[in-house]
Scaffold this active site. Sequence first.
Site, PDB file in Angstrom:
ATOM      1  N   GLY A  93      82.752  74.342  51.192  1.00  0.00           N
ATOM      2  CA  GLY A  93      82.184  73.303  50.329  1.00  0.00           C
ATOM      3  C   GLY A  93      81.103  73.712  49.210  1.00  0.00           C
ATOM      4  O   GLY A  93      80.887  73.384  48.379  1.00  0.00           O
ATOM      5  N   ASP A 126      75.955  69.554  46.641  1.00  0.00           N
ATOM      6  CA  ASP A 126      76.315  69.817  45.056  1.00  0.00           C
ATOM      7  C   ASP A 126      76.931  71.264  44.813  1.00  0.00           C
ATOM      8  O   ASP A 126      77.429  71.956  43.967  1.00  0.00           O
ATOM      9  CB  ASP A 126      74.910  70.052  44.245  1.00  0.00           C
ATOM     10  CG  ASP A 126      73.899  70.796  45.214  1.00  0.00           C
ATOM     11  OD1 ASP A 126      74.418  71.695  45.897  1.00  0.00           O
ATOM     12  OD2 ASP A 126      72.896  70.954  44.823  1.00  0.00           O
ATOM     13  N   GLY A 127      77.463  71.706  45.990  1.00  0.00           N
ATOM     14  CA  GLY A 127      78.222  73.063  46.119  1.00  0.00           C
ATOM     15  C   GLY A 127      77.335  74.378  45.896  1.00  0.00           C
ATOM     16  O   GLY A 127      77.658  75.500  45.577  1.00  0.00           O
ATOM     17  N   ASP A 253      83.418  75.568  63.358  1.00  0.00           N
ATOM     18  CA  ASP A 253      83.776  75.957  61.832  1.00  0.00           C
ATOM     19  C   ASP A 253      82.990  77.330  61.593  1.00  0.00           C
ATOM     20  O   ASP A 253      83.242  77.888  60.536  1.00  0.00           O
ATOM     21  CB  ASP A 253      83.676  74.797  60.869  1.00  0.00           C
ATOM     22  CG  ASP A 253      82.397  74.381  61.061  1.00  0.00           C
ATOM     23  OD1 ASP A 253      82.054  73.576  62.006  1.00  0.00           O
ATOM     24  OD2 ASP A 253      81.563  74.488  59.997  1.00  0.00           O
TER      25      ASP A 253
END
Length: 527
Positions: A93, A126-127, A253
Amino acid sequence: MTRTLDQLVFNNSFRQLPPSFYTQVIPQPLSEPFLVSFNPYVCQLLELSHKEVTTDHFAQIFTGNGSHPKFEPIAMKYTGHQFGQYNPDLGDGRGVLLGEVVTSTGTKWDLHLKGSGLTPYSRQGDGRAVLRSSIREYLASAAMAGLGIKTTHALAIFSSTTPVYREKVEQGATLIRVAESHVRFGHFEYLFYTQQHGDLKQLADYIIEHHFSDLSAHSTPYAAMYQRIVELTATLIADWQSVGFAHGVMNTDNMSVLGLTFDYGPYGFLDDYNPNYICNHSDYSGRYAFNQQPSIALWNLAALGYALSPLIESDTANAVLDTFEPLLQTAYSKKMRAKLGLVTHNDQDGYLFKNLFNCLTVLQLDYTLFFRTLSSIPVTDIASSADRLFAVASGNTSLNTEDTSTESIRNKNKKENQNSEHRAQLATWLNEYQQRVILELIDSQAKGDNKHSDQDRQDLMLASNPKYTLRNYLAQLAIQEAEQGDYSRIESLMEVLASPFDEHPKYQAMAQLPPEWGKTLTISCSS
């Protein structure tokens, strides 16, 4: 042999897998980027010139302001269990896999850019990465490497003038993460839960080909791969527990199939020994507390085994999973014996360890300082060293002696009585430990083993018990100063963390007990 970025050899093998494994993305630029710090050790791993990392050209490329013809940036798709609940909407992400460097020895290293902007898997984010979180990962990966624990690495941090909005406005940054692979348990879960079983097999084949090639001719290669992952994970957790490291977010993950310490967020190293230590402010239930890490690793491995069910018979998978706890116990016992300078196995060692941890808990002794101080005590002085160990490693502070009120004096006396009782408990353990050491030394001499003297015991302990760990308050001080443009503490920490078993006299203060405020820092996933 060192090379420039243009001279590095790339073989972007993950990019050659089916499109369902990833999405092509372009990193988004940061404004006015500049280098904060780089790790020469990671340059050495990549065979990359130090000088190259310090150039403006390099900064522009790794902050999204330029491109490189050998890069094929992709955001990897995976899913996973977060705090025990399956989440199908995960993936890279805020990061991209730029490409894979192959060194002159044939070793493959992923170049991953963290904080590169929006991807299809950013969800509501927002990455971006901020300087604060980038520094924490940069320092932590160096700390774990220095301790000899398998980890991802961080080549460099770049900051910028781009504002990023968290609890406050912060500096946008990128971190170059370097790892042998970025494949997680969650990659297999994604392909299993979306019923892409052909791709699941292809991913397993990929892992075997690129990382477990010795298993390629195995009669049951997928079961053997699962066994290897179980073994690597058991070793990793034993390493974590032995140095007092709490990861904080052991979601599937965040678990590496190569047994790497992966995705540093709200981690923490123990100060005062507290088996229930929760380093993640967001972990309200204590699921990922320090003493829960072995059981969570087992839970995660079971989730991975379930995801591999199209490739492995359930009875076989269960048999593999059953090996985890014995493997973990064996690895952890070996680590603990080394920390106590013991080279032989004794059936009573489990009780010796348990009684020690009881002492550390009730006395609230500093985990790192206790073992380091014990490492320099000769066998003849062990039983009489309780007061010394308590003085050096105790986080307890005396009540204010200037307060002469009746209640203050009563509380002070009560505290001193409790400490006296607990020191007596420690003295009892030290006597047990001394007898264990003496018996081992006598046995070694009887066997004509002249390589295990008491000095050898102390040397083993000094090589097994670091003087320095990345205490949360040290990372926080480095962050606060870096946010004001001073990166000197980062460099000092990097020097110490690269060789944490050495003395480093000029950095002695970093090895002392933390201030009280340093023990109560709250760290969240966004940290």
